[in-house]
Design an enzyme around this catalytic site. Sequence first.
Site, mmCIF file in Angstrom:
data_model
loop_
_atom_site.group_PDB
_atom_site.id
_atom_site.type_symbol
_atom_site.label_atom_id
_atom_site.label_comp_id
_atom_site.label_asym_id
_atom_site.label_seq_id
_atom_site.Cartn_x
_atom_site.Cartn_y
_atom_site.Cartn_z
ATOM 1 N N TYR A 160 50.650 0.400 91.227
ATOM 2 C CA TYR A 160 49.619 0.320 92.279
ATOM 3 C C TYR A 160 49.007 1.672 92.612
ATOM 4 O O TYR A 160 48.051 1.743 93.386
ATOM 5 C CB TYR A 160 50.219 -0.266 93.569
ATOM 6 C CG TYR A 160 50.220 -1.762 93.579
ATOM 7 C CD1 TYR A 160 50.835 -2.457 92.557
ATOM 8 C CD2 TYR A 160 49.610 -2.479 94.599
ATOM 9 C CE1 TYR A 160 50.847 -3.824 92.548
ATOM 10 C CE2 TYR A 160 49.610 -3.855 94.594
ATOM 11 C CZ TYR A 160 50.234 -4.517 93.571
ATOM 12 O OH TYR A 160 50.244 -5.878 93.549
ATOM 13 N N LYS A 230 63.247 -4.424 87.665
ATOM 14 C CA LYS A 230 63.245 -4.877 86.272
ATOM 15 C C LYS A 230 63.722 -3.708 85.411
ATOM 16 O O LYS A 230 63.047 -3.244 84.484
ATOM 17 C CB LYS A 230 61.823 -5.340 85.897
ATOM 18 C CG LYS A 230 61.703 -6.036 84.568
ATOM 19 C CD LYS A 230 62.300 -7.426 84.536
ATOM 20 C CE LYS A 230 62.305 -7.961 83.115
ATOM 21 N NZ LYS A 230 63.000 -9.237 82.969
ATOM 22 N N ASP A 296 63.221 -11.126 87.572
ATOM 23 C CA ASP A 296 62.954 -12.509 87.144
ATOM 24 C C ASP A 296 64.067 -13.439 87.627
ATOM 25 O O ASP A 296 63.808 -14.530 88.150
ATOM 26 C CB ASP A 296 62.722 -12.619 85.624
ATOM 27 C CG ASP A 296 63.734 -11.833 84.796
ATOM 28 O OD1 ASP A 296 64.575 -11.126 85.376
ATOM 29 O OD2 ASP A 296 63.676 -11.932 83.559
ATOM 30 N N ASP A 320 54.886 -7.401 95.830
ATOM 31 C CA ASP A 320 53.671 -8.206 95.994
ATOM 32 C C ASP A 320 53.944 -9.650 95.542
ATOM 33 O O ASP A 320 53.645 -10.617 96.249
ATOM 34 C CB ASP A 320 52.550 -7.567 95.164
ATOM 35 C CG ASP A 320 51.164 -8.000 95.597
ATOM 36 O OD1 ASP A 320 51.058 -8.838 96.517
ATOM 37 O OD2 ASP A 320 50.182 -7.508 95.022
HETATM 38 O O1 LIG Z 1 44.571 -5.071 98.077
HETATM 39 C C1 LIG Z 1 44.424 -6.191 97.609
HETATM 40 O O2 LIG Z 1 43.305 -6.664 97.369
HETATM 41 C C2 LIG Z 1 45.618 -7.061 97.334
HETATM 42 C C3 LIG Z 1 46.850 -6.561 98.012
HETATM 43 C C4 LIG Z 1 47.921 -7.567 98.049
HETATM 44 O O3 LIG Z 1 47.947 -8.559 97.351
HETATM 45 C C5 LIG Z 1 49.029 -7.369 98.984
HETATM 46 O O4 LIG Z 1 49.116 -6.354 99.643
HETATM 47 O O5 LIG Z 1 49.870 -8.268 99.109
HETATM 48 MG MG LIG Z 2 49.719 -9.759 97.677
#
Ligand SMILES: O=C(O)CCC(=O)C(=O)O
Ligand SMILES: [Mg+2]
Length: 431
Positions: A160, A230, A296, A320
């Site tokens: 990210y 993972k 997983d 996420d």
């Molecule tokens: O920043 C985004 O557009 C997605 C972020 C996301 O899915 C989250 O923080 O859970």
């Molecule tokens: Mg999200």
Amino acid sequence: MSLFKQYEMPTNGEKITIENGKLNVPNNPIVPFIEGDGTGPDIWNASVRVLDAAVEKAYKGEKKIAWYEVFAGEKAFNKYGEWLPEDTLTAIKEYFVAIKGPLTTPVGGGIRSINVALRQELDLYACVRPVQYFEGVPSPVKQPELTDMVIFRENTEDIYAGIEWAEGTEDVRKLINFLQNDMGVKKIRFPETSGIGIKPVSKEGTSRLVRAAIQYAIDNKRKNVTLVHKGNIMKFTEGAFKTWGYELAEKEFSDKVFTWAQYDRIKDEQGADAANKAQADAEAAGKIIVKDVIADAFLQQILLRPAEYDVVATLNLNGDYVSDALAAQVGGIGIAPGANINYVTGHAIFEATHGTAPKYAGLDKVNPSSVILSGEMMLRHLGWTEAADLIINSIEKTIASKQVTYDFARLMEGATELKASEFGDALIKNM
Ligand SMILES: O=C(O)CCC(=O)C(=O)O
Ligand SMILES: [Mg+2]
Ligand SMILES: NC(=O)C1=CN([C@@H]2O[C@H](COP(=O)(O)OP(=O)(O)OC[C@H]3O[C@@H](n4cnc5c(N)ncnc54)[C@H](OP(=O)(O)O)[C@@H]3O)[C@@H](O)[C@H]2O)C=CC1
């Protein structure tokens, strides 16, 4: 003199300050809010009324939030020609605690996520997403009440971080040449047509996240912390997360935790019976068990044996995925709150787990509970627990009376479907 380049200064309220790591909250704190894109305005309109009503009811006018609108996303772009104006960051730095609706991120190109940028710019390293079940919420699992977890998702690193190069560019060719010629990399399967993304994971980043997760478990009398990774495949990022997580736990919380790394060492030296006894003794002494599971396998474990997991510490991408998957078990992302927190500086932005749900924008339709419960977390963070409790009680009561938004109504028998604003009204009435 104004703090801001473009924004007017707030006209009401006082600043939250921080002293010896503790927030000092006045009775009328200035709290910046970002309405959000898509369904954001509908959700915010319902949520702000509920939050204000809870504070009013709890403190009879003695306390009141001085809301201060700051801008990001489409509204910022339309007003200021920028997706994330510097003034927004300045305001959140200055006033410490903020709340936001969802912001749109295009897929495959265009601007990078403003949600991620806010977390990175303010170094809000812990994304804290509690997953709890409210009686009566429709769920796809048989015993949704067994799912009661708090996710600590690392918020500033991993894939990210946005370090990536597009296929076909001069930059990606340079990088691939470097990897092949200088680093001896032979495994890029299609070097002529690859894009490349880089996944930084550090010891510092891991340590502060795992520290926050363990401290949360201690403060909230939780039984275990699970490191989800993972690491069998990504050895030096996800695998290192596990190693560093255990090291941190044993170094900083030696009298409060028992780790599976300790278990393994005892087992190797003294056998399985001794290791089992050591863990049983630790549990009996009220120590927190720090364990790990590969990501997983974790996704199947949360469906099969959710009661075995309590606090979860994981990397950004896993977090996420895991947060939406766990939200589904207790009714979906319409009711999944969250907070992005830097426990050292005291800065925090509260926000729902879900996105902008663009197909419902402007319909006053979606469930505002995620933002309302994010607001509930914010009130608790401010120490306004009486107001926070009123919100929880009212959500319980309103759902029990089957007055719900479309997402729950379509799965419940005998429910009354309410608009987002009407659901807000019902919460206020039931407070
Ligand atoms: O920043 C985004 O557009 C997605 C972020 C996301 O899915 C989250 O923080 O859970
Ligand atoms: Mg999200
Ligand atoms: N922190 C943030 O601001 C986030 C922003 N995003 C961004 O949001 C945009 C849309 O993303 P998308 O993948 O569609 O995910 P969304 O979370 O916006 O929506 C996916 C689906 O989840 C359900 N849903 C979402 N919010 C609610 C709600 N409040 N009440 C009830 N149901 C809800 C809806 O399901 P159904 O159709 O079945 O009713 C919806 O179609 C993207 O630009 C993405 O980047 C995504 C996640 C987080």
